[in-house]
Write an enzyme that holds these catalytic residues in place. Structure first.
Site, PDB file in Angstrom:
ATOM      1  N   THR A 167       0.857  -1.174   0.000  1.00  0.00           N
ATOM      2  CA  THR A 167       0.000   0.000   0.000  1.00  0.00           C
ATOM      3  C   THR A 167       0.895   1.225   0.000  1.00  0.00           C
ATOM      4  O   THR A 167       1.936   1.221   0.674  1.00  0.00           O
ATOM      5  CB  THR A 167      -0.932   0.033   1.230  1.00  0.00           C
ATOM      6  OG1 THR A 167      -1.390   1.366   1.459  1.00  0.00           O
ATOM      7  CG2 THR A 167      -0.230  -0.439   2.486  1.00  0.00           C
TER       8      THR A 167
ATOM      9  N   CYS B 146      -1.941   4.965  -5.180  1.00  0.00           N
ATOM     10  CA  CYS B 146      -2.764   4.140  -4.298  1.00  0.00           C
ATOM     11  C   CYS B 146      -2.992   2.836  -5.039  1.00  0.00           C
ATOM     12  O   CYS B 146      -3.415   2.845  -6.205  1.00  0.00           O
ATOM     13  CB  CYS B 146      -4.092   4.817  -3.974  1.00  0.00           C
ATOM     14  SG  CYS B 146      -5.220   3.738  -3.055  1.00  0.00           S
TER      15      CYS B 146
END
Length: 233
Positions: free
Chosen positions: A83, A196
């Protein structure tokens, strides 16, 4: 082949992409029935998201550092945080293990520089777009970073948490993201970093009005496979 340790679950939707990409890339490079040697520690994202909202980043870092230690103990030769946002605690996680932490920002910046680009637009969670931890990592590689305006940042963040992290992919959100990207290009961005890992569930190269497009999940996976196969004949 080295064993890749994955700290995932943030969200599991994008962690599944990591697993798919790692195995596809190893098969492409080695052929036959080869697949990636990897270990996955998947956290409960609800716990991490609560820490994010409360600004309790050290506590979130403790969870990820514990995951990294477990992966190393299980035999991981390198570790990835799957992430962008949680790279805010990358130093804390790296300090918890003796194996390398492959930083997503470094992999992304390397790909941007390889294309001869210096000014990039950045999409991601509000934390990634607005705080310094990720932008500064890109800037340390000589890049200039452009972020969307306040309304666009709020839209991008909302779609990530309220839709993509839940596996919801909407055409209207794709259209809204394309408009945001177009405004970044109008502001001088030569390329766009999808900062992202969930955004790649929504936007691909064919959806972008700018031809130079940097999907961080794929770039991270490519860097991990390169590292894992570095000593493979």
């Amino acid at each position: 082949m080295k064993t890749i340790g994955l700290i995932g679950g943030m969200s599991w939707e994008s962690s599944a992409e990591y697993y798919r990409l790692l195995n596809e890339l190893v098969r492409e490079r080695l052929g036959g029935l080869h697949s990636a040697r990897c270990l996955l520690h998947s956290v409960d994202f609800a716990e991490i998201e609560e820490f994010q909202r409360a600004g309790e980043w050290e506590r979130a870092g403790d969870v990820l550092a514990g995951a990294a230690k477990g992966l190393e103990a299980a035999g991981a030769d390198l570790v990835l945080i799957c992430t962008n946002t949680m790279h805010k605690v990358a130093d804390q996680v790296a300090a918890a293990v003796s194996v390398p932490l492959l930083h997503l920002g470094d992999a992304t910046a390397g790909a941007v520089r390889a294309r001869g680009i210096r000014r990039v637009g950045l999409l991601g969670t509000a934390f990634t777009m607005e705080q310094d931890f990720y932008r500064d990592r890109l800037r340390s590689h000589g890049l200039e970073v452009v972020i969307p305006g306040a309304e666009d940042r709020a839209l991008v963040h909302r779609v990530i948490y309220d839709e993509l992290c839940l596996g919801v992919v909407r055409d209207e959100s794709r259209t809204a993201y394309r408009d945001v990207i177009a405004r970044l290009v109008a502001d001088g961005a030569e390329g766009v970093v999808l900062g992202c890992t969930e955004i790649e569930l929504l936007i691909r190269q064919e959806h972008s009005p700018v031809p130079v497009f940097f999907p961080t999940t794929r770039l991270h996976a490519e860097a991990a496979v390169t590292a894992a196969l570095a000593d493979t004949p």
